[in-house]
Scaffold this active site. Structure first.
Site, PDB file in Angstrom:
ATOM      1  N   HIS A  53       0.833  -1.197   0.000  1.00 43.21           N
ATOM      2  CA  HIS A  53       0.000   0.000   0.000  1.00 43.21           C
ATOM      3  C   HIS A  53       0.869   1.249   0.000  1.00 43.21           C
ATOM      4  O   HIS A  53       2.092   1.187   0.190  1.00 43.21           O
ATOM      5  CB  HIS A  53      -0.934  -0.014   1.203  1.00 43.21           C
ATOM      6  CG  HIS A  53      -1.993  -1.062   1.120  1.00 43.21           C
ATOM      7  ND1 HIS A  53      -2.977  -1.221   2.066  1.00 43.21           N
ATOM      8  CD2 HIS A  53      -2.232  -2.022   0.180  1.00 43.21           C
ATOM      9  CE1 HIS A  53      -3.776  -2.224   1.720  1.00 43.21           C
ATOM     10  NE2 HIS A  53      -3.344  -2.722   0.583  1.00 43.21           N
ATOM     11  N   GLU A  55       1.294   3.639   2.116  1.00 43.02           N
ATOM     12  CA  GLU A  55       2.032   3.926   3.346  1.00 43.02           C
ATOM     13  C   GLU A  55       3.337   3.138   3.410  1.00 43.02           C
ATOM     14  O   GLU A  55       4.355   3.627   3.909  1.00 43.02           O
ATOM     15  CB  GLU A  55       1.170   3.598   4.566  1.00 43.02           C
ATOM     16  CG  GLU A  55      -0.089   4.437   4.690  1.00 43.02           C
ATOM     17  CD  GLU A  55      -1.306   3.787   4.051  1.00 43.02           C
ATOM     18  OE1 GLU A  55      -2.407   3.953   4.583  1.00 43.02           O
ATOM     19  OE2 GLU A  55      -1.149   3.094   3.007  1.00 43.02           O
ATOM     20  N   ALA A 165     -26.651   7.555 -35.448  1.00 40.49           N
ATOM     21  CA  ALA A 165     -26.357   6.832 -36.692  1.00 40.49           C
ATOM     22  C   ALA A 165     -27.383   7.248 -37.739  1.00 40.49           C
ATOM     23  O   ALA A 165     -28.508   7.651 -37.404  1.00 40.49           O
ATOM     24  CB  ALA A 165     -26.414   5.322 -36.477  1.00 40.49           C
ATOM     25  N   ALA A 167     -30.041   6.527 -40.838  1.00 35.63           N
ATOM     26  CA  ALA A 167     -31.129   5.551 -40.897  1.00 35.63           C
ATOM     27  C   ALA A 167     -30.640   4.189 -41.389  1.00 35.63           C
ATOM     28  O   ALA A 167     -31.183   3.147 -41.007  1.00 35.63           O
ATOM     29  CB  ALA A 167     -32.246   6.064 -41.797  1.00 35.63           C
ATOM     30  N   SER A 171     -22.412   5.006 -38.887  1.00 32.65           N
ATOM     31  CA  SER A 171     -22.105   5.906 -37.772  1.00 32.65           C
ATOM     32  C   SER A 171     -20.616   6.240 -37.654  1.00 32.65           C
ATOM     33  O   SER A 171     -20.226   6.975 -36.752  1.00 32.65           O
ATOM     34  CB  SER A 171     -22.574   5.288 -36.450  1.00 32.65           C
ATOM     35  OG  SER A 171     -21.895   4.070 -36.201  1.00 32.65           O
ATOM     36  N   TRP A 173     -17.355   8.114 -38.924  1.00 29.81           N
ATOM     37  CA  TRP A 173     -17.292   8.446 -37.491  1.00 29.81           C
ATOM     38  C   TRP A 173     -18.067   9.730 -37.252  1.00 29.81           C
ATOM     39  O   TRP A 173     -17.945  10.683 -38.033  1.00 29.81           O
ATOM     40  CB  TRP A 173     -15.858   8.615 -37.039  1.00 29.81           C
ATOM     41  CG  TRP A 173     -15.051   7.365 -37.085  1.00 29.81           C
ATOM     42  CD1 TRP A 173     -14.153   6.992 -38.028  1.00 29.81           C
ATOM     43  CD2 TRP A 173     -15.069   6.306 -36.115  1.00 29.81           C
ATOM     44  NE1 TRP A 173     -13.598   5.772 -37.713  1.00 29.81           N
ATOM     45  CE2 TRP A 173     -14.140   5.341 -36.545  1.00 29.81           C
ATOM     46  CE3 TRP A 173     -15.777   6.088 -34.936  1.00 29.81           C
ATOM     47  CZ2 TRP A 173     -13.910   4.158 -35.834  1.00 29.81           C
ATOM     48  CZ3 TRP A 173     -15.522   4.932 -34.233  1.00 29.81           C
ATOM     49  CH2 TRP A 173     -14.605   3.981 -34.674  1.00 29.81           C
ATOM     50  N   THR A 199     -24.161  -4.429 -30.523  1.00 40.30           N
ATOM     51  CA  THR A 199     -22.974  -3.654 -30.877  1.00 40.30           C
ATOM     52  C   THR A 199     -21.882  -4.561 -31.425  1.00 40.30           C
ATOM     53  O   THR A 199     -21.204  -4.238 -32.402  1.00 40.30           O
ATOM     54  CB  THR A 199     -22.457  -2.887 -29.639  1.00 40.30           C
ATOM     55  OG1 THR A 199     -23.457  -1.966 -29.212  1.00 40.30           O
ATOM     56  CG2 THR A 199     -21.182  -2.136 -29.952  1.00 40.30           C
ATOM     57  N   GLU A 319     -20.556   1.392 -23.298  1.00 36.94           N
ATOM     58  CA  GLU A 319     -20.583   1.821 -24.703  1.00 36.94           C
ATOM     59  C   GLU A 319     -21.560   0.915 -25.433  1.00 36.94           C
ATOM     60  O   GLU A 319     -21.244  -0.249 -25.706  1.00 36.94           O
ATOM     61  CB  GLU A 319     -19.190   1.723 -25.336  1.00 36.94           C
ATOM     62  CG  GLU A 319     -18.175   2.681 -24.735  1.00 36.94           C
ATOM     63  CD  GLU A 319     -16.873   2.704 -25.520  1.00 36.94           C
ATOM     64  OE1 GLU A 319     -16.905   2.434 -26.739  1.00 36.94           O
ATOM     65  OE2 GLU A 319     -15.821   2.993 -24.912  1.00 36.94           O
ATOM     66  N   LEU A 324     -29.874  -0.113 -24.477  1.00 38.05           N
ATOM     67  CA  LEU A 324     -29.240  -0.342 -23.175  1.00 38.05           C
ATOM     68  C   LEU A 324     -29.103   0.967 -22.404  1.00 38.05           C
ATOM     69  O   LEU A 324     -29.299   0.994 -21.183  1.00 38.05           O
ATOM     70  CB  LEU A 324     -27.871  -0.993 -23.346  1.00 38.05           C
ATOM     71  CG  LEU A 324     -27.118  -1.282 -22.051  1.00 38.05           C
ATOM     72  CD1 LEU A 324     -27.911  -2.199 -21.136  1.00 38.05           C
ATOM     73  CD2 LEU A 324     -25.744  -1.883 -22.339  1.00 38.05           C
TER      74      LEU A 324
END
Length: 390
Positions: A53, A55, A165, A167, A171, A173, A199, A319, A324
């Site tokens: 740790h 310390e 996106a 239709a 998407s 970029w 996705t 993402e 979602l």
């Protein structure tokens, strides 16, 4: 109560703690400074679970100079034996005379016991110095300890008119290379990245952290070696896949790091050792899937609890698509939204940002509290919390 010197020392300890934000999960980020007056004699931070740790590193550097010194720690020193001995005990043995803690440890195994151990040894203890800054470094750890749920950041990217996106689904970029590099920094700080089978099937994404896209400042926080990228911690990839649509041929199954497929039941396919299937109960609430007529119906809260309990995940970066995103917001599981907006207009027939269906009154509309707005390249990044959820 606290002097300007105390503030200066604690600020330095916080900067040290921040250096561990890409490597310490599931442990908290902690920094420690040992000082004799205004002279720092030892310093350190927690780098990785299972390692010493903060310390311990600071006391090693200080040596005999720790006697009579003040220790500034961003989190209450631990009092229990885990993979490492108690830090409170180490401070007592080092004969420091004063310990200043930014915050009390929310871990029930500590929760004031470290302070009590120090005070029982005659050491002066003060808490609360720059507490808000310390808490901001450990939002996932704190939420996990207090609620049994992870801290959830929902990443969204859209045009200025709120479209994700065209239709026809195109998407790439919407946002700029600068915004996508910024996302890499967020991914690197998270314990897991959550997405959906929709996705994965649509984009075959990597959902990983790429060393070459991290800034020089971030790369500097990794131990220097011939191949520092080897020290890169890959967040666990979690894919909601209730219909068992993801196959072993997907890209993320071939990459370094663990992948969890959240499903109702296992399939019998041959998966790499890095891929595990976890069973999650059903719920009556549907998550719409814009690329399929199927609907994922996993119990999202149960999934979050399982990720904390069984997989030590404190902090999740999401993402995914509008389905979602809306389901997580409706389930009150989102702590923070990170929205990138590009200076583009994509039209009313393009796909929307979040599926929040059936709202009939403004009183039912989720309210956001914006905490930060800034430009990232040509894009705008908005950081906001959903009221009543953080």
């Amino acid at each position: 109560m606290f002097s300007s010197l105390d503030h200066s020392m604690m600020l330095h300890a916080l900067q040290l703690a921040k250096r561990g934000r890409f490597t310490t999960a599931p442990n908290p980020n902690v920094g420690c400074v040992i000082a004799q007056g205004d002279h720092i004699v030892g310093q350190g931070y927690h780098y990785q679970a299972g390692q010493p740790h903060a310390e311990v590193f600071a006391l090693r550097e200080a040596g005999e100079r720790a006697k009579g010194a003040t220790a500034y720690v961003t989190l209450e020193p631990c009092s229990h034996y885990g993979r490492t001995p108690p830090c409170a005990e180490a401070l007592v043995k080092a004969n420091v005379t004063r310990v200043v803690c930014a915050m009390v440890d929310p871990n029930p195994k500590v929760a004031g016991r470290g302070i009590a151990m120090l005070e029982a040894a005659g050491i002066e203890v003060q808490t609360g110095l720059l507490e808000a800054d310390a808490k901001a470094l450990n939002r996932g750890f704190i939420k996990r300890m207090k609620t049994g749920l992870p801290f959830v950041q929902l990443k969204l990217a859209a045009s200025l008119d709120g479209r994700t996106a065209l239709a026809n689904g195109e998407s790439k970029w919407i946002t700029s290379p600068q915004a996508r590099a910024d996302v890499q920094a967020y991914r690197a700080q998270s314990g897991a990245i959550l997405s959906t089978s929709a996705t994965v099937l649509a984009d075959d994404p990597s959902l990983n952290v790429r060393w070459s896209e991290l800034s020089a400042d971030i790369q500097a926080d990794y131990p220097q070696s011939d191949s520092p990228q080897d020290n890169l911690r890959q967040p666990t990839r979690i894919i909601i896949d209730s219909q068992n649509r993801v196959s072993p041929t997907c890209r993320l199954a071939q990459l370094p790091g663990q992948t969890l497929l959240a499903r109702h039941q296992c399939d019998q396919l041959t998966w790499p050792e890095s891929v595990s299937q976890i069973m999650v109960p059903s719920t009556d609430v549907e998550i719409t899937d814009t690329t399929s007529t199927n609907a994922a119906q996993l119990d999202l809260k149960a999934l979050m609890q399982q990720l904390v309990r069984d997989h030590d995940i404190n902090h999740i970066w999401v993402e995914a698509g509008a389905g979602l995103a809306g389901a997580l917001i409706n389930a009150k599981l989102v702590d923070e939204l990170i929205l990138y907006q590009a200076p583009k207009l994509m039209g009313s027939d393009s796909r929307g940002l979040v599926d929040l269906l059936g709202l009939t009154s403004m009183s039912h509309v989720p309210t956001l509290t914006i905490s930060d707005v800034r430009t990232v390249g040509p894009d705008i990044r908005i950081t906001a919390s959903v009221s009543g959820q953080v």
